[in-house]
Design an enzyme around this catalytic site. Structure first.
Site, PDB file in Angstrom:
ATOM      1  N   GLY A 172       0.816  -1.217   0.000  1.00  0.00           N
ATOM      2  CA  GLY A 172       0.000   0.000   0.000  1.00  0.00           C
ATOM      3  C   GLY A 172       0.843   1.258   0.000  1.00  0.00           C
ATOM      4  N   CYS A 173       1.956   1.201   0.699  1.00  0.00           N
ATOM      5  CA  CYS A 173       2.840   2.366   0.798  1.00  0.00           C
ATOM      6  C   CYS A 173       3.578   2.614  -0.509  1.00  0.00           C
ATOM      7  CB  CYS A 173       3.832   2.161   1.938  1.00  0.00           C
ATOM      8  SG  CYS A 173       3.027   1.831   3.525  1.00  0.00           S
TER       9      CYS A 173
END
Length: 158
Positions: free
Chosen positions: A48-49
């Site tokens: 996600g990052c």
């Protein structure tokens, strides 16, 4: 207690990567006399990052800086070497990368989370803040997704 609008950023020494490797950086000095956007991720190189959160700030960096922001900083509970590699991997040279390896700053602002179940130990919740001369103007924390901490949301708050 979690940092909120109107609170002063605490002065904690963390790390950044300098020309000779990891070096100390004081959050008090980083925020003093400047308008700073700080976004934090649970972990460098995590899906996600790397696929959503960081790329949004890379794409919108010029727009954010054009709104009177002096510094865009990205923080994670990782070491300075990992953040340096992630910065290069993400083409995020415009950012100051902050390594809060021991989660001291994360704990001081009340954004720690226990990710031990996934083998990641104590990490930072995903958040973004805007501070002017060390005073918080915006604080958006996400339990899921990046709605409160995205580059687009930060731009709307500037």
């Amino acid at each position: 207690m979690t940092l909120t609008v109107g609170d002063k950023i605490p002065d904690v020494t963390i790390k950044t990567n300098g020309p000779d490797g990891p070096q100390d950086i004081s959050t008090g000095e980083l925020f003093a006399g400047k308008r700073v956007v700080l976004f934090a991720v649970p972990g460098a190189f995590t899906p996600g990052c790397s696929n959503t959160h960081m790329p949004g700030f890379v794409i919108k960096a010029d727009e954010i800086l054009a709104k009177g922001v002096d510094t865009i900083a990205c923080m994670a509970v990782n070491d300075a070497f990992v953040l340096d590699a992630w910065q290069k991997h993400q083409n995020a040279e415009a950012f100051t990368m902050l390594a809060d390896g021991n989660a001291e700053f994360t704990k001081a602002i009340g954004t720690e989370m226990d990710a031990s179940g996934g083998g990641m130990g104590i990490r930072s919740k995903r958040f973004a803040l805007i501070a002017n001369d060390g005073v918080v103007e915006y604080m958006g924390i996400d339990a899921k997704g990046v709605e409160q901490s995205s580059a687009e949301t930060v731009l709307a708050q500037l």
